[in-house]
Write a protein that holds these residues in place. Sequence first.
Motif, PDB file in Angstrom:
ATOM      1  N   GLU A  42      71.376 121.953 -12.926  1.00 50.99           N
ATOM      2  CA  GLU A  42      71.710 120.593 -13.278  1.00 50.99           C
ATOM      3  C   GLU A  42      71.614 119.793 -12.092  1.00 50.99           C
ATOM      4  OE1 GLU A  42      75.984 121.130 -14.114  1.00 50.99           O
ATOM      5  OE2 GLU A  42      75.560 122.373 -15.816  1.00 50.99           O
ATOM      6  N   THR A  43      71.511 120.120 -10.867  1.00 50.81           N
ATOM      7  CA  THR A  43      71.176 119.397  -9.867  1.00 50.81           C
ATOM      8  C   THR A  43      69.920 119.631  -9.196  1.00 50.81           C
ATOM      9  OG1 THR A  43      72.353 120.617  -8.141  1.00 50.81           O
ATOM     10  CG2 THR A  43      73.569 119.111  -9.134  1.00 50.81           C
ATOM     11  N   ARG A  45      66.230 120.785  -7.694  1.00 52.95           N
ATOM     12  CA  ARG A  45      66.043 121.941  -7.224  1.00 52.95           C
ATOM     13  C   ARG A  45      64.536 122.113  -6.519  1.00 52.95           C
ATOM     14  NH1 ARG A  45      69.756 124.320  -6.333  1.00 52.95           N
ATOM     15  NH2 ARG A  45      68.483 126.285  -5.835  1.00 52.95           N
ATOM     16  N   MET A  50      66.040 118.878  -1.830  1.00 58.83           N
ATOM     17  CA  MET A  50      67.134 119.218  -1.952  1.00 58.83           C
ATOM     18  C   MET A  50      67.976 119.231  -0.647  1.00 58.83           C
ATOM     19  SD  MET A  50      67.482 123.022  -3.982  1.00 58.83           S
ATOM     20  CE  MET A  50      66.834 123.870  -2.475  1.00 58.83           C
ATOM     21  N   GLU A  53      69.202 115.093  -0.826  1.00 61.45           N
ATOM     22  CA  GLU A  53      69.820 114.612  -2.148  1.00 61.45           C
ATOM     23  C   GLU A  53      70.165 115.650  -3.011  1.00 61.45           C
ATOM     24  OE1 GLU A  53      67.248 111.352  -3.326  1.00 61.45           O
ATOM     25  OE2 GLU A  53      65.673 112.585  -3.879  1.00 61.45           O
ATOM     26  N   PRO A  54      70.809 116.726  -2.622  1.00 61.56           N
ATOM     27  CA  PRO A  54      71.177 117.796  -3.060  1.00 61.56           C
ATOM     28  C   PRO A  54      72.052 117.636  -4.421  1.00 61.56           C
ATOM     29  CG  PRO A  54      72.465 117.779  -1.411  1.00 61.56           C
ATOM     30  CD  PRO A  54      71.387 116.907  -1.101  1.00 61.56           C
ATOM     31  N   ASP A  55      72.963 116.685  -4.619  1.00 66.50           N
ATOM     32  CA  ASP A  55      73.735 116.473  -5.492  1.00 66.50           C
ATOM     33  C   ASP A  55      73.333 115.572  -6.756  1.00 66.50           C
ATOM     34  OD1 ASP A  55      75.563 118.193  -4.180  1.00 66.50           O
ATOM     35  OD2 ASP A  55      76.149 116.435  -2.860  1.00 66.50           O
ATOM     36  N   LEU A  56      72.086 115.089  -6.670  1.00 69.68           N
ATOM     37  CA  LEU A  56      71.549 114.327  -7.753  1.00 69.68           C
ATOM     38  C   LEU A  56      71.312 114.924  -8.997  1.00 69.68           C
ATOM     39  CD1 LEU A  56      69.260 111.656  -5.838  1.00 69.68           C
ATOM     40  CD2 LEU A  56      71.476 111.400  -6.724  1.00 69.68           C
ATOM     41  N   PRO A  57      71.437 114.492 -10.229  1.00 68.50           N
ATOM     42  CA  PRO A  57      70.950 115.123 -11.283  1.00 68.50           C
ATOM     43  C   PRO A  57      69.447 115.592 -11.450  1.00 68.50           C
ATOM     44  CG  PRO A  57      71.750 113.116 -11.867  1.00 68.50           C
ATOM     45  CD  PRO A  57      71.852 113.075 -10.289  1.00 68.50           C
ATOM     46  N   ASN A  58      69.407 116.653 -11.803  1.00 68.47           N
ATOM     47  CA  ASN A  58      67.647 117.362 -11.776  1.00 68.47           C
ATOM     48  C   ASN A  58      67.021 116.743 -12.869  1.00 68.47           C
ATOM     49  OD1 ASN A  58      65.580 119.007 -11.520  1.00 68.47           O
ATOM     50  ND2 ASN A  58      66.489 120.907 -11.804  1.00 68.47           N
TER      51      ASN A  58
END
Length: 183
Positions: A42-43, A45, A50, A53-58
């Motif tokens: 979801e975030t 990969r 990562m 900006e690991p929490d941004l939508p994938n």
Amino acid sequence: MTTGGQVAAVSRHEEYGFSKPNHASVTLLEGLGVEGDVHAGETIRHQFRMTYEPDLPNLRQVHLMHEELFDELALKGYAVSAGQLGENITTRGVDLLGLPTGSLLHLGEEAVLEVTGLRNPCAKINDFRGGLLGEMFAIDPGTGEFTFKAGVMAVVRRGGTVRPGDAVEVALPAPPHRPLERV
């Protein structure tokens, strides 16, 4: 909806690496990507992104590339085949780079992908084949506009199994159309 072509190959890899082995089929998981592929989630990969900006939508759950690019590269002396540039789905007969953002790709009987943008080619392409990175860019002689040729990225809107030979049908979003940008 228009019939755009067909799936030429499907690829996935459980670990980070540049190329992805071909398979007889892949399963697309809604909101995640290709089952068993390192880039599913979801975030973000993407290994480099990562870190900052690991929490941004994938928006890069599935990478698609047009097989016609391999034909073009072969004329310039580069031997490249499906999965070797890291794509999950290789198509033939679909103008992936000409699609607007938000186009829906219906693959096989069930799966639906939404195109989110252009793949931003990285320097690892030159590690795979020296000088190949320069072939991943094009400049329109009429406008001077610069574009990427390394395929498009998409998210899974409806899951399903995808196999080589499956039809690809394209549904364009309502106008005004937004051109693809890097994601």
